[in-house]
Design an enzyme around this catalytic site. Structure first.
Site, PDB file in Angstrom:
ATOM      1  N   ARG A   1      -8.755  -0.219  -5.205  1.00 28.68           N
ATOM      2  CA  ARG A   1      -8.394  -1.040  -4.047  1.00 28.68           C
ATOM      3  C   ARG A   1      -9.530  -2.032  -3.796  1.00 28.68           C
ATOM      4  O   ARG A   1     -10.504  -1.729  -3.109  1.00 28.68           O
ATOM      5  CB  ARG A   1      -8.126  -0.140  -2.841  1.00 28.68           C
ATOM      6  CG  ARG A   1      -6.959   0.813  -3.112  1.00 28.68           C
ATOM      7  CD  ARG A   1      -6.871   1.963  -2.157  1.00 28.68           C
ATOM      8  NE  ARG A   1      -5.917   2.957  -2.665  1.00 28.68           N
ATOM      9  CZ  ARG A   1      -5.780   4.180  -2.166  1.00 28.68           C
ATOM     10  NH1 ARG A   1      -6.517   4.555  -1.138  1.00 28.68           N
ATOM     11  NH2 ARG A   1      -4.905   5.015  -2.694  1.00 28.68           N
TER      12      ARG A   1
ATOM     13  N   HIS B   1       3.331   4.898  -3.222  1.00 32.32           N
ATOM     14  CA  HIS B   1       2.131   5.136  -2.412  1.00 32.32           C
ATOM     15  C   HIS B   1       1.779   3.903  -1.590  1.00 32.32           C
ATOM     16  O   HIS B   1       0.604   3.583  -1.381  1.00 32.32           O
ATOM     17  CB  HIS B   1       0.950   5.532  -3.305  1.00 32.32           C
ATOM     18  CG  HIS B   1       0.043   6.562  -2.688  1.00 32.32           C
ATOM     19  ND1 HIS B   1       0.157   7.904  -2.953  1.00 32.32           N
ATOM     20  CD2 HIS B   1      -0.992   6.452  -1.808  1.00 32.32           C
ATOM     21  CE1 HIS B   1      -0.773   8.560  -2.277  1.00 32.32           C
ATOM     22  NE2 HIS B   1      -1.475   7.700  -1.575  1.00 32.32           N
TER      23      HIS B   1
ATOM     24  N   TYR C   1      -2.266  17.236  -1.983  1.00 31.36           N
ATOM     25  CA  TYR C   1      -2.504  16.581  -3.270  1.00 31.36           C
ATOM     26  C   TYR C   1      -2.658  17.623  -4.375  1.00 31.36           C
ATOM     27  O   TYR C   1      -3.013  18.777  -4.123  1.00 31.36           O
ATOM     28  CB  TYR C   1      -3.794  15.757  -3.223  1.00 31.36           C
ATOM     29  CG  TYR C   1      -3.712  14.484  -2.433  1.00 31.36           C
ATOM     30  CD1 TYR C   1      -2.952  13.408  -2.881  1.00 31.36           C
ATOM     31  CD2 TYR C   1      -4.420  14.344  -1.240  1.00 31.36           C
ATOM     32  CE1 TYR C   1      -2.892  12.231  -2.156  1.00 31.36           C
ATOM     33  CE2 TYR C   1      -4.369  13.167  -0.508  1.00 31.36           C
ATOM     34  CZ  TYR C   1      -3.603  12.118  -0.973  1.00 31.36           C
ATOM     35  OH  TYR C   1      -3.546  10.953  -0.250  1.00 31.36           O
TER      36      TYR C   1
ATOM     37  N   SER D   1      -1.699  14.781   6.701  1.00 29.03           N
ATOM     38  CA  SER D   1      -2.298  14.530   5.392  1.00 29.03           C
ATOM     39  C   SER D   1      -3.354  15.577   5.051  1.00 29.03           C
ATOM     40  O   SER D   1      -4.029  16.114   5.937  1.00 29.03           O
ATOM     41  CB  SER D   1      -2.938  13.140   5.383  1.00 29.03           C
ATOM     42  OG  SER D   1      -3.745  12.946   4.240  1.00 29.03           O
TER      43      SER D   1
ATOM     44  N   TYR E   1      -8.459  -1.028   5.146  1.00 30.52           N
ATOM     45  CA  TYR E   1      -8.153   0.200   4.412  1.00 30.52           C
ATOM     46  C   TYR E   1      -6.678   0.550   4.549  1.00 30.52           C
ATOM     47  O   TYR E   1      -6.018   0.901   3.565  1.00 30.52           O
ATOM     48  CB  TYR E   1      -9.022   1.351   4.921  1.00 30.52           C
ATOM     49  CG  TYR E   1      -8.726   2.660   4.232  1.00 30.52           C
ATOM     50  CD1 TYR E   1      -9.136   2.873   2.918  1.00 30.52           C
ATOM     51  CD2 TYR E   1      -8.023   3.679   4.879  1.00 30.52           C
ATOM     52  CE1 TYR E   1      -8.852   4.068   2.270  1.00 30.52           C
ATOM     53  CE2 TYR E   1      -7.737   4.868   4.242  1.00 30.52           C
ATOM     54  CZ  TYR E   1      -8.154   5.061   2.939  1.00 30.52           C
ATOM     55  OH  TYR E   1      -7.862   6.247   2.298  1.00 30.52           O
TER      56      TYR E   1
ATOM     57  N   THR F   1       2.238  15.493  -3.057  1.00 31.75           N
ATOM     58  CA  THR F   1       2.019  14.154  -3.608  1.00 31.75           C
ATOM     59  C   THR F   1       1.568  14.250  -5.058  1.00 31.75           C
ATOM     60  O   THR F   1       0.551  14.871  -5.359  1.00 31.75           O
ATOM     61  CB  THR F   1       0.969  13.397  -2.776  1.00 31.75           C
ATOM     62  OG1 THR F   1       1.442  13.269  -1.431  1.00 31.75           O
ATOM     63  CG2 THR F   1       0.721  12.014  -3.345  1.00 31.75           C
TER      64      THR F   1
END
Length: 388
Positions: free
Chosen positions: A164, A275, A129, A106, A24, A155
């Site tokens: 992903r 990112h 975000y 975060s 990850y 962000t």
């Protein structure tokens, strides 16, 4: 294991972590071309060696958003950091504070704002975000302000999540993901005890505090996917600029015109970032995008950069390409996973030592002196070639 560079921490992290967590943090979007180019393009930046310059006095400290940094480095926002070490955000924040640099929490951290902020003496930064749930955004901003957060990192490069593919193979997502993660934890007992048992709770602390119930790993992808907002535009950020009185940094800029828009918006800084290669595969690496952006807005706001930085030499390269400071992401998480707070502190010590060598051998006495003059002529010509 002998640790002499960030790459050693990557190997140590891979050995300690269950595959779903290692891949990850290690992986990127789609075929991961941009992920690889972030590292290779930066490594290709050739520094200009100078000699006989009397380099007995080096100054790595710098001023950024009203703060003094021991070196032009901050720990960037990384989701789920608390899954890589016991209460990982707290350990990483303490390491950053011990080395005299900022830590950025975060939105999707395991440890909430109220747990991390009191654990360190210097103010931390907070990343947010753009989400459909504006109530959550306002709640997070109010809590960040109450906790003494100084700088907001906003962000903007995730109106929709990039795919992903590696996650489906590793167990982070895909068929029977919960069962696969459980089996992986059993075969990694050190991590399972330190983080899986002693590191509880494993919910997303900032989101759980707003929703009033735990938001666990199994809810992580679903909640975020449902809340990313593809309709966002600059006008939708105006209320945040009015509400947040401290420095505001726009993260996710890769184009000079977007950088100019950030200036017009009134941002205090930008982060040149793709990112970490985790969103749109095939875009420019940060190192390739940075020179044109610096040409467009240098001096009008602070320019930070991330993606691909693995050493103190990389920090100097980014500064020479036009950045005022850099954010570390994967590099510090590898160190955190390998050895907790001590690992991150040691990584930062290695980076500082590498910066000192690079500055000494490029003839730059201070951070302010690091410019395109520290690059070879070939590198300067290559940088100009990608300018629009």
């Amino acid at each position: 294991m002998i640790i002499s560079a960030a790459s050693d921490y990557r190997a140590a992290a891979q050995a300690r972590l269950p595959p779903f967590l290692f891949h990850y943090i290690d992986g990127g979007a789609y075929a991961e071309h941009t992920l690889r180019r972030n590292v290779s393009d930066l490594a290709d930046v050739a520094l200009r060696q100078r000699v006989l310059r009397n380099m007995s006095d080096l100054r790595l400290s710098t001023e950024l958003f009203g703060e003094t940094l021991a070196m032009p480095v901050a720990l960037g926002p990384v989701g789920l950091t608390g899954m890589y070490a016991r209460r990982g955000e707290v350990q990483a924040a303490r390491a950053a504070a011990a080395r005299g640099i900022p830590f950025t929490l975060s939105t999707v951290s395991v440890c909430p704002i109220e747990e991390v902020a009191p654990a360190i003496e210097r103010p931390m930064w907070f990343q947010l975000y753009v989400l459909k749930d504006r109530g959550f955004m306002r709640n997070a901003l109010e809590r960040a302000k109450a906790a003494g957060v100084t700088t907001l990192v906003f962000t903007v490069d995730m109106p929709t999540p990039g795919a992903r593919y590696r996650d489906a193979h590793s167990g982070m997502s895909g068929p029977n993901a919960s069962l696969r993660r459980m089996l992986q934890a059993v075969t990694h007992p050190r991590w399972a005890w330190d983080v899986g048992v002693l590191g509880k709770p494993h919910d997303l602390g900032n989101i759980s505090a707003y929703r009033g119930n735990p938001t666990g790993l199994q809810d992580y992808i679903g909640w975020l996917g449902a809340n990313f907002d593809p309709s966002i535009a600059w006008k939708d950020l105006e209320w945040i600029r009015e509400f947040w009185t401290g420095p505001m940094v726009i993260k996710g800029i890769l184009d000079p015109e977007d950088a100019r828009d950030a200036v017009r918006f009134g941002a205090d800084g930008i982060v040149v970032s793709n990112h970490g290669g985790r969103q749109l595969d095939g875009v420019l690496s940060s190192a390739r995008a940075l020179p044109a952006i610096a040409d467009a807005v240098k001096g009008e706001l602070k320019i930070l950069a991330d993606s691909g930085i693995r050493s103190g030499l990389d920090v100097v390269r980014m500064l020479a390409l036009g950045a005022d400071a850099v954010l570390l992401g994967r590099a510090f998480v590898y160190a955190l996973a390998a050895d907790g707070q001590a690992g991150v502190e040691n990584l930062l010590t290695l980076i500082e030592k590498e910066m000192r060598v690079a500055m000494t051998l490029t003839g730059t006495h201070s951070i302010a002196q690091i410019s395109a003059d520290a690059l070879s002529r070939v590198t300067r010509e290559q940088a100009n070639a990608v300018s629009p």
